[in-house]
Design a protein around this motif. Structure first.
Motif, PDB file in Angstrom:
ATOM      1  N   GLU A 284      -1.194   1.362 -16.805  1.00  0.00           N
ATOM      2  CA  GLU A 284      -1.638   0.590 -15.654  1.00  0.00           C
ATOM      3  C   GLU A 284      -0.442   0.025 -14.889  1.00  0.00           C
ATOM      4  OE1 GLU A 284      -3.943  -1.065 -12.770  1.00  0.00           O
ATOM      5  OE2 GLU A 284      -4.528   0.385 -14.302  1.00  0.00           O
ATOM      6  N   LYS A 285       0.587  -0.412 -15.612  1.00  0.00           N
ATOM      7  CA  LYS A 285       1.787  -0.918 -14.944  1.00  0.00           C
ATOM      8  C   LYS A 285       2.486   0.187 -14.165  1.00  0.00           C
ATOM      9  CE  LYS A 285       3.240  -3.249 -18.734  1.00  0.00           C
ATOM     10  NZ  LYS A 285       4.113  -4.082 -19.586  1.00  0.00           N
ATOM     11  N   VAL A 286       2.449   1.400 -14.696  1.00  0.00           N
ATOM     12  CA  VAL A 286       3.015   2.541 -13.964  1.00  0.00           C
ATOM     13  C   VAL A 286       2.226   2.782 -12.685  1.00  0.00           C
ATOM     14  CG1 VAL A 286       3.359   5.033 -14.017  1.00  0.00           C
ATOM     15  CG2 VAL A 286       4.016   3.655 -15.996  1.00  0.00           C
ATOM     16  N   ILE A 287       0.910   2.805 -12.795  1.00  0.00           N
ATOM     17  CA  ILE A 287       0.075   3.074 -11.628  1.00  0.00           C
ATOM     18  C   ILE A 287       0.301   2.030 -10.538  1.00  0.00           C
ATOM     19  CG2 ILE A 287      -2.332   3.154 -10.836  1.00  0.00           C
ATOM     20  CD1 ILE A 287      -3.010   4.397 -13.618  1.00  0.00           C
ATOM     21  N   VAL A 288       0.454   0.771 -10.941  1.00  0.00           N
ATOM     22  CA  VAL A 288       0.670  -0.313  -9.986  1.00  0.00           C
ATOM     23  C   VAL A 288       2.021  -0.187  -9.288  1.00  0.00           C
ATOM     24  CG1 VAL A 288       1.084  -2.805  -9.808  1.00  0.00           C
ATOM     25  CG2 VAL A 288      -0.883  -1.951 -11.108  1.00  0.00           C
ATOM     26  N   ASN A 289       3.035   0.323 -10.006  1.00  0.00           N
ATOM     27  CA  ASN A 289       4.403   0.255  -9.494  1.00  0.00           C
ATOM     28  C   ASN A 289       4.989   1.565  -8.990  1.00  0.00           C
ATOM     29  OD1 ASN A 289       5.625  -2.594 -10.053  1.00  0.00           O
ATOM     30  ND2 ASN A 289       4.428  -2.129 -11.878  1.00  0.00           N
ATOM     31  N   ILE A 290       4.386   2.710  -9.300  1.00  0.00           N
ATOM     32  CA  ILE A 290       5.077   3.973  -9.056  1.00  0.00           C
ATOM     33  C   ILE A 290       5.310   4.245  -7.566  1.00  0.00           C
ATOM     34  CG2 ILE A 290       2.973   5.391  -9.140  1.00  0.00           C
ATOM     35  CD1 ILE A 290       4.743   7.525 -10.610  1.00  0.00           C
ATOM     36  N   LYS A 291       4.354   3.929  -6.713  1.00  0.00           N
ATOM     37  CA  LYS A 291       4.534   4.214  -5.291  1.00  0.00           C
ATOM     38  C   LYS A 291       5.641   3.359  -4.690  1.00  0.00           C
ATOM     39  CE  LYS A 291      -0.028   6.055  -4.103  1.00  0.00           C
ATOM     40  NZ  LYS A 291      -1.241   5.890  -3.239  1.00  0.00           N
ATOM     41  N   LYS A 292       5.656   2.069  -5.018  1.00  0.00           N
ATOM     42  CA  LYS A 292       6.710   1.229  -4.457  1.00  0.00           C
ATOM     43  C   LYS A 292       8.064   1.547  -5.086  1.00  0.00           C
ATOM     44  CE  LYS A 292       5.426  -2.854  -7.252  1.00  0.00           C
ATOM     45  NZ  LYS A 292       4.947  -4.253  -7.141  1.00  0.00           N
ATOM     46  N   HIS A 293       8.055   2.039  -6.334  1.00  0.00           N
ATOM     47  CA  HIS A 293       9.307   2.480  -6.948  1.00  0.00           C
ATOM     48  C   HIS A 293       9.913   3.634  -6.159  1.00  0.00           C
ATOM     49  CE1 HIS A 293      11.463   4.444 -10.641  1.00  0.00           C
ATOM     50  NE2 HIS A 293      12.303   3.758  -9.909  1.00  0.00           N
ATOM     51  N   PHE A 294       9.114   4.666  -5.934  1.00  0.00           N
ATOM     52  CA  PHE A 294       9.622   5.831  -5.213  1.00  0.00           C
ATOM     53  C   PHE A 294      10.011   5.452  -3.783  1.00  0.00           C
ATOM     54  CE2 PHE A 294       7.432   9.394  -7.893  1.00  0.00           C
ATOM     55  CZ  PHE A 294       8.066   8.893  -9.021  1.00  0.00           C
ATOM     56  N   ALA A 295       9.234   4.569  -3.160  1.00  0.00           N
ATOM     57  CA  ALA A 295       9.575   4.128  -1.806  1.00  0.00           C
ATOM     58  C   ALA A 295      10.878   3.341  -1.785  1.00  0.00           C
ATOM     59  CB  ALA A 295       8.440   3.274  -1.237  1.00  0.00           C
ATOM     60  N   SER A 296      11.120   2.548  -2.819  1.00  0.00           N
ATOM     61  CA  SER A 296      12.349   1.762  -2.883  1.00  0.00           C
ATOM     62  C   SER A 296      13.576   2.657  -3.035  1.00  0.00           C
ATOM     63  CB  SER A 296      12.279   0.770  -4.052  1.00  0.00           C
ATOM     64  OG  SER A 296      11.339  -0.248  -3.803  1.00  0.00           O
ATOM     65  N   ILE A 297      13.474   3.675  -3.879  1.00  0.00           N
ATOM     66  CA  ILE A 297      14.609   4.589  -4.061  1.00  0.00           C
ATOM     67  C   ILE A 297      14.841   5.387  -2.788  1.00  0.00           C
ATOM     68  CG2 ILE A 297      15.545   6.466  -5.442  1.00  0.00           C
ATOM     69  CD1 ILE A 297      15.200   3.689  -6.871  1.00  0.00           C
ATOM     70  N   THR A 298      13.771   5.786  -2.120  1.00  0.00           N
ATOM     71  CA  THR A 298      13.903   6.492  -0.844  1.00  0.00           C
ATOM     72  C   THR A 298      14.636   5.625   0.173  1.00  0.00           C
ATOM     73  OG1 THR A 298      11.828   7.685  -1.265  1.00  0.00           O
ATOM     74  CG2 THR A 298      12.626   7.635   1.010  1.00  0.00           C
TER      75      THR A 298
END
Length: 426
Positions: A284-298
């Motif tokens: 669940e923590k992955v699902i909550v954070n994965i999109k903003k993680h990838f957006a942050s690295i981008t």
């Protein structure tokens, strides 16, 4: 002095962001260092000549975030995590096995950022002495966490500035190259979130001061934006993960010269393969954070913040084989990098982040002859690096590709790994 000329190679140039055809390099076989690189016919007469047959040659892969004592893929049993072997002997066995897997897949230098029993210190020594195969190792020993914090199982639990200073000094006495600070909570521990700040600013700053005084580096596990800001302001050298960063954080990183180690596959692998095997609270923590993680690295990559490739090898479905090359693919597919930029994250950027760029990270005179050779061009398709390839370390071939194949003939690496896992687990 015995020398080898490698001729007829297409060699990667970070400066030109591409491979240059009809190149040679001359290697001093005694030191394992490159003497010369150029176009056409070598000027130096060598005792041996190796025709690279037009293969695409790039520096050996460097991975700035591994955990070599961890079991790379695992289940939870009765609600308990079963990633870390219980005994020193099992930890050592897994480390040796994981080291062999990495070098066979083109990884020639790693920064290990957390090892049970400080085993990476002994493993590094054994590798340098030729007792085991594998990449060179920049060591961190056991991680530092607050009492009961992220990484507390098998790490140094320290609270307060005085305890941090004493702990870091003891780790440096043990011979570690890097200090790993768990600044925030994370995914794989219940009862905390990536936004939890655990070490406070003064504690992180104290660790940085002690490490830098001895010429060593500090890596901060920091995921939420506030924790990332704290770590950057405290002067850490690298931020691991960086799930959530804003424009202010990016500007701080620019001013401090901070490097990001994204570990995108650690999130992506759990997201893709972890249902029913990774606990629901972790996924669940992955699902909550994965999109903003990838957006942050981008966002960080587009802003020119240095990115050093790291996988967090040892987390679920994220092992020590072709996951390093797959991480580079994720940088292209999910973070908007060009293939050349992705290659740089795993070569020159890692070398700079690890403070070894004077001897590693590019194919240049004066540097060690760590390189991989492929039959296809990764600039055209970054997935090429996931294929079997020739691997050289200090001028010695340590792995030979069994066959050549086009990208389309390869089974996707992550599917292969998962199928093998399921078979092994019965």
């Amino acid at each position: 002095m015995t020398k080898t000329n490698y001729i007829n190679a297409s060699i990667y140039s970070s400066e030109k962001q591409t491979f240059i055809d009809n190149q040679f390099m001359t290697v001093d076989d005694a030191t394992g260092k490159i003497i010369a690189v150029g176009t056409g016919t070598p000027d130096t007469i060598a005792e041996q000549t190796t025709d690279m047959q037009g293969k695409y040659v790039m520096p050996g892969i460097m991975n700035a975030h591994t955990h070599i004592t961890s079991i790379p893929t695992y289940w939870w049993h009765d609600g308990q995590e079963d990633r870390h072997p219980e005994s020193r002997e099992y930890n050592t066995m897994y480390a040796i096995h994981n080291m062999q897997d990495m070098v066979n897949h083109g990884v020639t230098y790693i920064r290990n950022v957390g090892a049970q029993y400080d085993i990476d210190v002994a493993i590094s020594k054994m590798q340098r002495e030729g007792k085991i195969a594998g990449p060179r190792v920049m060591t961190s020993g056991q991680v530092f966490s607050i009492t009961g914090g992220h990484g507390a199982d098998g790490g140094h639990e320290v609270d307060g500035v005085d305890a941090v200073v004493q702990g870091v000094r003891q780790a440096l006495k043990m011979g570690v190259d890097n200090i790993k600070m768990m600044v925030t909570g994370g995914v794989l521990r219940n009862g905390e979130t990536p936004d939890d700040i655990q070490f406070n600013f003064e504690e992180v700053q104290a660790a940085v001061a002690e490490a830098h005084h001895k010429g060593k580096t500090v890596a901060a596990h920091a995921q939420g934006n506030a924790g990332v800001k704290e770590a950057v302001q405290a002067g850490v050298d690298t931020v691991e993960h960086a799930f959530d960063i804003d424009d202010e954080t990016i500007e701080m990183m620019r001013q401090h010269g901070t490097v990001i180690v994204p570990t995108m596959n650690a999130m992506y692998a759990i997201y893709k393969y972890g249902e029913k095997t990774v606990p629901a609270w972790a996924r669940e923590k992955v699902i909550v954070n994965i999109k903003k993680h990838f957006a942050s690295i981008t966002k960080a990559a587009a802003a020119g913040i240095p990115i050093a490739m790291g996988t967090d090898a040892g987390t679920p479905y994220n092992g020590f084989e072709d996951e390093s090359a797959y991480e580079m693919q994720l940088y292209v597919d999910k973070a908007g990098m060009t293939p050349a930029q992705a290659i740089d994250t795993a070569t020159i950027n890692c070398a700079r982040a690890m403070h070894v760029a004077d001897e590693y990270g590019t194919i240049s005179a004066g540097k060690f002859a760590d390189f991989i050779a492929m039959t296809a061009n990764p600039i055209e398709d970054i997935r090429v690096i996931q294929q079997d390839k020739d691997v050289f370390q200090h001028g010695i071939q340590v792995h030979q590709a069994a066959k050549t194949a086009g990208v389309d003939e390869q089974v996707p690496v992550r599917q292969v790994g998962v199928v093998r896992l399921i078979e092994n687990q019965g």
